[in-house]
Design a protein around this motif. Structure first.
Motif, PDB file in Angstrom:
ATOM      1  N   LYS A   5       0.827  -1.201   0.000  1.00 50.67           N
ATOM      2  CA  LYS A   5       0.000   0.000   0.000  1.00 50.67           C
ATOM      3  C   LYS A   5       0.867   1.258   0.000  1.00 50.67           C
ATOM      4  CE  LYS A   5      -3.837   2.130   2.410  1.00 50.67           C
ATOM      5  NZ  LYS A   5      -4.788   2.053   3.514  1.00 50.67           N
ATOM      6  N   GLU A   6       1.956   1.230   0.764  1.00 52.22           N
ATOM      7  CA  GLU A   6       2.853   2.385   0.834  1.00 52.22           C
ATOM      8  C   GLU A   6       3.534   2.638  -0.514  1.00 52.22           C
ATOM      9  OE1 GLU A   6       3.090  -0.223   3.076  1.00 52.22           O
ATOM     10  OE2 GLU A   6       1.915   0.803   4.622  1.00 52.22           O
ATOM     11  N   GLU A   7       3.930   1.558  -1.182  1.00 50.78           N
ATOM     12  CA  GLU A   7       4.569   1.703  -2.495  1.00 50.78           C
ATOM     13  C   GLU A   7       3.587   2.272  -3.516  1.00 50.78           C
ATOM     14  OE1 GLU A   7       7.865  -1.846  -2.744  1.00 50.78           O
ATOM     15  OE2 GLU A   7       5.747  -2.419  -2.785  1.00 50.78           O
ATOM     16  N   LEU A   8       2.325   1.820  -3.460  1.00 51.09           N
ATOM     17  CA  LEU A   8       1.311   2.338  -4.380  1.00 51.09           C
ATOM     18  C   LEU A   8       1.050   3.823  -4.134  1.00 51.09           C
ATOM     19  CD1 LEU A   8      -1.279  -0.574  -4.498  1.00 51.09           C
ATOM     20  CD2 LEU A   8       0.206   0.201  -6.338  1.00 51.09           C
ATOM     21  N   GLU A   9       0.973   4.218  -2.867  1.00 53.13           N
ATOM     22  CA  GLU A   9       0.754   5.622  -2.551  1.00 53.13           C
ATOM     23  C   GLU A   9       1.922   6.486  -3.026  1.00 53.13           C
ATOM     24  OE1 GLU A   9      -0.100   5.799   1.628  1.00 53.13           O
ATOM     25  OE2 GLU A   9      -2.085   4.910   1.361  1.00 53.13           O
ATOM     26  N   ALA A  10       3.142   5.970  -2.865  1.00 50.12           N
ATOM     27  CA  ALA A  10       4.325   6.705  -3.322  1.00 50.12           C
ATOM     28  C   ALA A  10       4.314   6.849  -4.840  1.00 50.12           C
ATOM     29  CB  ALA A  10       5.595   5.993  -2.864  1.00 50.12           C
ATOM     30  N   LYS A  11       3.934   5.792  -5.540  1.00 46.59           N
ATOM     31  CA  LYS A  11       3.865   5.856  -6.998  1.00 46.59           C
ATOM     32  C   LYS A  11       2.780   6.835  -7.450  1.00 46.59           C
ATOM     33  CE  LYS A  11       5.942   1.594  -8.446  1.00 46.59           C
ATOM     34  NZ  LYS A  11       7.043   2.252  -9.140  1.00 46.59           N
ATOM     35  N   LEU A  12       1.651   6.824  -6.759  1.00 42.14           N
ATOM     36  CA  LEU A  12       0.573   7.750  -7.091  1.00 42.14           C
ATOM     37  C   LEU A  12       1.036   9.188  -6.888  1.00 42.14           C
ATOM     38  CD1 LEU A  12      -2.373   8.292  -7.866  1.00 42.14           C
ATOM     39  CD2 LEU A  12      -2.943   8.093  -5.452  1.00 42.14           C
ATOM     40  N   GLU A  13       1.730   9.430  -5.794  1.00 37.87           N
ATOM     41  CA  GLU A  13       2.233  10.778  -5.496  1.00 37.87           C
ATOM     42  C   GLU A  13       3.180  11.270  -6.582  1.00 37.87           C
ATOM     43  OE1 GLU A  13       2.524  14.306  -3.503  1.00 37.87           O
ATOM     44  OE2 GLU A  13       1.172  12.664  -3.020  1.00 37.87           O
ATOM     45  N   THR A  14       4.037  10.409  -7.074  1.00 41.65           N
ATOM     46  CA  THR A  14       4.999  10.823  -8.102  1.00 41.65           C
ATOM     47  C   THR A  14       4.390  10.837  -9.501  1.00 41.65           C
ATOM     48  OG1 THR A  14       5.837   8.558  -8.350  1.00 41.65           O
ATOM     49  CG2 THR A  14       6.988   9.994  -6.780  1.00 41.65           C
ATOM     50  N   SER A  15       3.193  10.260  -9.651  1.00 41.28           N
ATOM     51  CA  SER A  15       2.578  10.227 -10.984  1.00 41.28           C
ATOM     52  C   SER A  15       1.886  11.544 -11.336  1.00 41.28           C
ATOM     53  CB  SER A  15       1.575   9.070 -11.085  1.00 41.28           C
ATOM     54  OG  SER A  15       0.440   9.337 -10.290  1.00 41.28           O
ATOM     55  N   ILE A  16       1.608  12.365 -10.335  1.00 40.78           N
ATOM     56  CA  ILE A  16       0.962  13.653 -10.588  1.00 40.78           C
ATOM     57  C   ILE A  16       2.048  14.668 -10.971  1.00 40.78           C
ATOM     58  CG2 ILE A  16      -0.439  15.498  -9.605  1.00 40.78           C
ATOM     59  CD1 ILE A  16      -1.532  13.389  -7.626  1.00 40.78           C
ATOM     60  N   PRO A  17       1.921  15.288 -12.131  1.00 41.80           N
ATOM     61  CA  PRO A  17       2.948  16.245 -12.565  1.00 41.80           C
ATOM     62  C   PRO A  17       3.153  17.380 -11.559  1.00 41.80           C
ATOM     63  CG  PRO A  17       1.454  15.733 -14.363  1.00 41.80           C
ATOM     64  CD  PRO A  17       0.871  15.118 -13.129  1.00 41.80           C
ATOM     65  N   THR A  18       4.370  17.837 -11.446  1.00 40.91           N
ATOM     66  CA  THR A  18       4.741  18.883 -10.493  1.00 40.91           C
ATOM     67  C   THR A  18       3.942  20.162 -10.714  1.00 40.91           C
ATOM     68  OG1 THR A  18       6.969  17.969 -10.432  1.00 40.91           O
ATOM     69  CG2 THR A  18       6.688  20.187  -9.567  1.00 40.91           C
ATOM     70  N   ASN A  19       3.752  20.550 -11.957  1.00 42.51           N
ATOM     71  CA  ASN A  19       3.003  21.779 -12.243  1.00 42.51           C
ATOM     72  C   ASN A  19       1.538  21.661 -11.824  1.00 42.51           C
ATOM     73  OD1 ASN A  19       5.243  23.083 -13.194  1.00 42.51           O
ATOM     74  ND2 ASN A  19       4.801  22.676 -15.340  1.00 42.51           N
ATOM     75  N   THR A  20       0.981  20.455 -11.959  1.00 43.70           N
ATOM     76  CA  THR A  20      -0.402  20.233 -11.534  1.00 43.70           C
ATOM     77  C   THR A  20      -0.504  20.347 -10.022  1.00 43.70           C
ATOM     78  OG1 THR A  20      -0.817  18.783 -13.421  1.00 43.70           O
ATOM     79  CG2 THR A  20      -2.319  18.589 -11.560  1.00 43.70           C
ATOM     80  N   LYS A  21       0.430  19.730  -9.310  1.00 44.27           N
ATOM     81  CA  LYS A  21       0.444  19.839  -7.845  1.00 44.27           C
ATOM     82  C   LYS A  21       0.562  21.297  -7.424  1.00 44.27           C
ATOM     83  CE  LYS A  21       2.858  15.558  -6.964  1.00 44.27           C
ATOM     84  NZ  LYS A  21       4.096  14.985  -6.435  1.00 44.27           N
ATOM     85  N   ARG A  22       1.437  22.021  -8.092  1.00 43.28           N
ATOM     86  CA  ARG A  22       1.650  23.426  -7.769  1.00 43.28           C
ATOM     87  C   ARG A  22       0.371  24.236  -8.007  1.00 43.28           C
ATOM     88  NH1 ARG A  22       6.066  24.982 -11.148  1.00 43.28           N
ATOM     89  NH2 ARG A  22       7.271  23.557  -9.863  1.00 43.28           N
TER      90      ARG A  22
END
Length: 141
Positions: free
Chosen positions: A28-45
């Motif tokens: 579950k932790e690995e999936l959450e980490a992958k999800l977090e990195t899958s969102i582009p930086t500009n979108t997060k910003r």
């Protein structure tokens, strides 16, 4: 015995091994980490910027206590969004362009859907946000 005879057990083992090699199991932790990195930086910003803008509006409009909008119920959020769409201005005090206001709206929606908030409502499409949607359309004019 024929030299081309393949045992059903070894054949089944090879098929299962091939299937298992095609898929990787994640915690579950690995999936959450992958999800977090899958969102582009500009979108997060953009999502964070929209949340900051709405939070700043709430602090000016209602004071520090109500700036925790992530915990608002649907009716309260709809009510505050009405005023926000009409009152939203850039840092110089000018009205936002229609495309900027639209981006702000969608970014705020993504912010509310993303972890840790994980809201199930949609401020853009849901009927519960009809009043703020009408205000948004009015602000575009």
């Amino acid at each position: 015995m024929c030299c081309c005879f393949v045992s059903p057990v070894s054949s089944r083992f090879r098929v299962l091994s091939a299937i298992m090699a095609r898929f990787v199991k994640f915690s579950k932790e690995e999936l959450e980490a992958k999800l977090e990195t899958s969102i582009p930086t500009n979108t997060k910003r953009a999502n964070e910027k929209a949340a900051r803008a709405f939070r700043a509006y709430l602090e000016v409009d209602e004071g520090q206590a109500s700036s925790d909008f992530e915990s608002f119920n649907v009716d309260k959020l709809d009510q505050y969004l009405q005023g926000f769409w009409y009152g939203a201005r850039d840092l110089k005090g000018n009205k936002y362009k229609a495309s900027t206001l639209d981006n702000l709206r969608h970014s705020l929606n993504r912010y509310l859907h993303a972890p840790p908030h994980c809201k199930t409502y949609d401020i853009v499409k849901d009927k519960e946000f009809r009043s703020s949607t009408e205000a948004f359309r009015g602000a575009l004019r």
